[in-house]
Design a protein around this motif. Structure first.
Motif, PDB file in Angstrom:
ATOM      1  N   ILE A  35      43.886  35.319  17.713  1.00 33.61           N
ATOM      2  CA  ILE A  35      44.425  34.165  16.969  1.00 33.61           C
ATOM      3  C   ILE A  35      44.712  34.539  15.518  1.00 33.61           C
ATOM      4  O   ILE A  35      45.001  33.669  14.686  1.00 33.61           O
ATOM      5  N   GLN A  36      44.616  35.844  15.199  1.00 31.15           N
ATOM      6  CA  GLN A  36      44.882  36.346  13.852  1.00 31.15           C
ATOM      7  C   GLN A  36      44.117  35.538  12.799  1.00 31.15           C
ATOM      8  O   GLN A  36      44.679  34.993  11.842  1.00 31.15           O
ATOM      9  N   ALA A  37      42.811  35.447  13.018  1.00 27.15           N
ATOM     10  CA  ALA A  37      41.960  34.676  12.113  1.00 27.15           C
ATOM     11  C   ALA A  37      40.568  35.285  12.083  1.00 27.15           C
ATOM     12  O   ALA A  37      40.196  36.096  12.940  1.00 27.15           O
ATOM     13  N   ALA A  38      39.812  34.899  11.071  1.00 28.86           N
ATOM     14  CA  ALA A  38      38.422  35.330  10.942  1.00 28.86           C
ATOM     15  C   ALA A  38      37.548  34.116  10.695  1.00 28.86           C
ATOM     16  O   ALA A  38      38.020  33.084  10.209  1.00 28.86           O
ATOM     17  N   PHE A  39      36.274  34.243  11.049  1.00 29.66           N
ATOM     18  CA  PHE A  39      35.299  33.201  10.744  1.00 29.66           C
ATOM     19  C   PHE A  39      34.357  33.735   9.672  1.00 29.66           C
ATOM     20  O   PHE A  39      33.901  34.885   9.754  1.00 29.66           O
ATOM     21  N   ASP A  69      50.734  48.848   6.516  1.00 27.23           N
ATOM     22  CA  ASP A  69      50.546  47.442   6.168  1.00 27.23           C
ATOM     23  C   ASP A  69      51.231  47.108   4.843  1.00 27.23           C
ATOM     24  O   ASP A  69      51.756  46.017   4.657  1.00 27.23           O
ATOM     25  N   ARG A  70      51.212  48.041   3.898  1.00 28.39           N
ATOM     26  CA  ARG A  70      51.894  47.797   2.619  1.00 28.39           C
ATOM     27  C   ARG A  70      53.396  47.626   2.850  1.00 28.39           C
ATOM     28  O   ARG A  70      54.038  46.760   2.253  1.00 28.39           O
ATOM     29  N   ASP A  71      53.956  48.447   3.726  1.00 26.87           N
ATOM     30  CA  ASP A  71      55.382  48.325   4.040  1.00 26.87           C
ATOM     31  C   ASP A  71      55.664  46.982   4.720  1.00 26.87           C
ATOM     32  O   ASP A  71      56.676  46.341   4.456  1.00 26.87           O
ATOM     33  N   THR A  72      54.741  46.546   5.589  1.00 19.97           N
ATOM     34  CA  THR A  72      54.886  45.254   6.270  1.00 19.97           C
ATOM     35  C   THR A  72      54.913  44.121   5.258  1.00 19.97           C
ATOM     36  O   THR A  72      55.730  43.204   5.346  1.00 19.97           O
ATOM     37  N   GLN A  73      54.022  44.190   4.260  1.00 20.12           N
ATOM     38  CA  GLN A  73      53.968  43.161   3.230  1.00 20.12           C
ATOM     39  C   GLN A  73      55.281  43.098   2.442  1.00 20.12           C
ATOM     40  O   GLN A  73      55.782  42.020   2.121  1.00 20.12           O
ATOM     41  N   LYS A  74      55.837  44.245   2.141  1.00 19.85           N
ATOM     42  CA  LYS A  74      57.088  44.289   1.381  1.00 19.85           C
ATOM     43  C   LYS A  74      58.218  43.619   2.139  1.00 19.85           C
ATOM     44  O   LYS A  74      59.134  43.056   1.557  1.00 19.85           O
ATOM     45  N   ARG A  75      58.179  43.675   3.467  1.00 22.11           N
ATOM     46  CA  ARG A  75      59.221  43.042   4.282  1.00 22.11           C
ATOM     47  C   ARG A  75      58.958  41.552   4.483  1.00 22.11           C
ATOM     48  O   ARG A  75      59.712  40.872   5.166  1.00 22.11           O
ATOM     49  N   GLY A  76      57.875  41.045   3.882  1.00 24.14           N
ATOM     50  CA  GLY A  76      57.555  39.628   4.003  1.00 24.14           C
ATOM     51  C   GLY A  76      56.818  39.277   5.274  1.00 24.14           C
ATOM     52  O   GLY A  76      56.663  38.111   5.610  1.00 24.14           O
ATOM     53  N   GLU A  77      56.334  40.310   5.995  1.00 21.01           N
ATOM     54  CA  GLU A  77      55.587  40.058   7.218  1.00 21.01           C
ATOM     55  C   GLU A  77      54.091  40.160   6.932  1.00 21.01           C
ATOM     56  O   GLU A  77      53.672  40.705   5.924  1.00 21.01           O
ATOM     57  N   LEU A  78      53.283  39.609   7.842  1.00 20.17           N
ATOM     58  CA  LEU A  78      51.833  39.628   7.667  1.00 20.17           C
ATOM     59  C   LEU A  78      51.228  40.791   8.433  1.00 20.17           C
ATOM     60  O   LEU A  78      51.502  40.963   9.618  1.00 20.17           O
ATOM     61  N   PRO A  79      50.389  41.595   7.786  1.00 21.79           N
ATOM     62  CA  PRO A  79      49.716  42.679   8.522  1.00 21.79           C
ATOM     63  C   PRO A  79      48.662  42.093   9.447  1.00 21.79           C
ATOM     64  O   PRO A  79      48.183  40.976   9.236  1.00 21.79           O
ATOM     65  N   PRO A  80      48.264  42.810  10.497  1.00 21.00           N
ATOM     66  CA  PRO A  80      47.228  42.306  11.410  1.00 21.00           C
ATOM     67  C   PRO A  80      45.928  42.036  10.657  1.00 21.00           C
ATOM     68  O   PRO A  80      45.546  42.817   9.774  1.00 21.00           O
ATOM     69  N   ILE A  81      45.261  40.961  11.007  1.00 21.86           N
ATOM     70  CA  ILE A  81      44.041  40.598  10.271  1.00 21.86           C
ATOM     71  C   ILE A  81      42.945  41.635  10.437  1.00 21.86           C
ATOM     72  O   ILE A  81      42.134  41.853   9.529  1.00 21.86           O
TER      73      ILE A  81
END
Length: 488
Positions: A35-39, A69-81
């Motif tokens: 669910i791409q989340a943490a508790f 992940d840094r490249d993913t962030q630059k493209r406006g996408e979210l890296p895996p949690i």
């Protein structure tokens, strides 16, 4: 109140303080890729929920973020949690939404510290101005001021209340927030999780900070200690509006004086009558809230379409008020009465949308369908008033609602004030359900003693098992007169 009508009713009790805005040092207890989340354990009864979209990667240990992940962030996408957080990790978070029902609080690692005119966000680097300030020159002026005083390594967003304020006022607000951020950083370094690092302001200061605008004509407080505290706050942060505050000293309870009590009584009712005989019905379900509009006793003077249009327009106004008053959030489906013409459907939709613009919560209104249904989403940050005023009914196992013990106790105390203000009685006898009687004797004894001394009344409570929980009778100790009947 707006135009002499109650439109918002915020409540905070000692045993259920609002937590939205509080900052915690928490510890990640689980990372769930599915669910791409943490508790996160923040010391509350339920673990807090942190979605990947609420993870401020600027606050994460750089060693946990790889180059991909840094490249993913630059493209406006979210890296895996799972690439951002790990079990057992300490993380600074802020409550964005209170625990509601079975769900724990929703949190974010992007910290926002609100002031009177600005919001400071540590770890970010930009300047923003509220979208509600639409004058280009004013937006430019505010940005220039913020550029001069913005602390390094923090973002500043000017709030709607900042429109038209002087450079000195905005500067002082930013300096206050900068000091607050420094204190927060210092506490975080000394704390061990789970720990609360910063408590947001209480409800009354929150009301002045977030609701007070130039449109507010007066602020009326019925408690002298609170009055002095709030006036001191205004003298410091908004001296130009401090003179709008006054102390309420009438003998009549303040909610009775302003005819608010009747509106509060109706908060639990599902049916609300409109001025001309129509009515709306509000029903809460697990997934959403449904609101149905009916013509009721309203028959109109001309044709059916005109009657329906007028009922729908009246309903639109009342629904917009009830959403704010009851603090209803999530998905809301409004079933207006079917109209034949597209022009009338457009009139109702536009009127409803315009009325909801006054709402402080973020609201989205979707176009009316051919069936006359409008879907609304309203941001929910705390349980609705229905949850504050009620608890599961012991008679129907949750199929309905009854007033909580505290709400019933407050109702009884309100009766004491109401009768005591008249100074016609020396004593009052309350006949109550034994559960309510026991609660008053054990939990509210000090309140009853204080009220008895204030109004010089003798107060007696008699248990009557024949009465259901919300039923009660009130008699004078002199002559056994029914005092409740005198007010109804």
């Amino acid at each position: 109140m707006e135009d002499r009508e109650l439109v918002e009713f915020l409540i905070e009790r000692e045993d259920s303080r609002r937590t939205v805005g509080d900052v915690y040092l928490g510890r990640v207890t689980a990372v769930i890729p599915g669910i791409q989340a943490a508790f996160v354990d923040i010391g509350q009864e339920k673990a807090a929920f942190l979605h990947v979209s609420d993870v401020a990667t600027g606050a994460i240990d750089p060693e946990l973020i790889d180059e991909d992940d840094r490249d993913t962030q630059k493209r406006g996408e979210l890296p895996p949690i799972e690439n951002l957080l790990k079990k057992g990790q300490d993380i600074l978070v802020q409550v964005r939404k209170e625990a509601i029902g079975t769900k724990g609080p929703r949190i974010s690692s992007e910290i926002s510290l609100p002031g009177r005119y600005a919001v400071l966000m540590p770890g970010l680097d930009h300047i923003g101005v509220s979208k509600r300030i639409d004058d280009r020159r004013e937006r430019s002026r505010l940005k220039q001021i913020v550029k001069k005083y913005r602390p390094e390594g923090a973002a500043i967003i000017v709030r709607t209340a900042g429109e038209g304020v002087s450079e000195e006022q905005l500067r002082d607000d930013i300096k206050y927030l900068e000091k607050l951020a420094a204190e927060l950083k210092e506490k975080r370094e000394r704390a061990s999780p789970p720990a609360i690092i910063h408590e947001d302001v209480d409800l009354t200061i929150f009301a002045l900070r977030d609701i007070l605008t130039e449109e507010v004509e007066s602020i009326i407080v019925d408690n002298r200690v609170e009055f002095e505290r709030l006036r001191e706050y205004l003298r410091t942060f908004a001296p130009d509006v401090a003179n709008r505050m006054r102390l309420y000293e009438e003998k009549t309870p303040i909610f009775d004086f302003y005819d608010i009590e009747s509106d509060i009584e109706k908060i639990l009712e599902s049916k609300i009558w409109l001025k001309k005989g129509g009515y709306i019905v509000i029903e809460h379900t697990e997934a959403l809230v449904t609101i149905d509009v009916n013509t009721g006793r309203f028959v109109g003077k001309r044709d059916q379409e005109e009657t329906i249009l007028e009922t729908n327009l009246l309903a639109a106004k009342e629904i917009a008020r009830q959403l704010r008053l009851r603090d209803i959030g999530g998905i809301i489906v409004v079933d207006f009465i079917d109209m034949e013409t597209e022009e009338n459907r457009r009139k109702v939709y536009n009127e409803f949308r315009n009325l909801l613009r006054k709402d402080r919560s973020r609201v989205r209104v979707y176009p009316m369908s051919d069936l006359g249904i409008i879907e609304v989403s309203r941001k929910r940050v705390r349980p609705s008033l229905l949850h504050y005023f009620s608890e599961e009914c012991p008679y129907c196992s949750g199929r309905g609602k009854v007033l909580s013990l505290e709400s019933m106790a407050m109702k009884i105390e309100q009766w004491i004030r109401r009768i005591g203000a008249r100074k016609k009685e020396r004593g009052i006898l309350f006949k109550l359900n034994p559960v309510i009687g026991l609660y008053l004797r054990e939990e509210r004894a000090d309140n009853l003693t204080e009220l008895a001394d204030t109004y010089r009344l003798r107060i007696e409570i008699v248990d009557d098992p024949r009465l259901q929980r919300e039923e009660y009778e009130i008699y004078s100790l002199e002559g056994d007169r029914n005092l409740k009947a005198q007010f109804e």
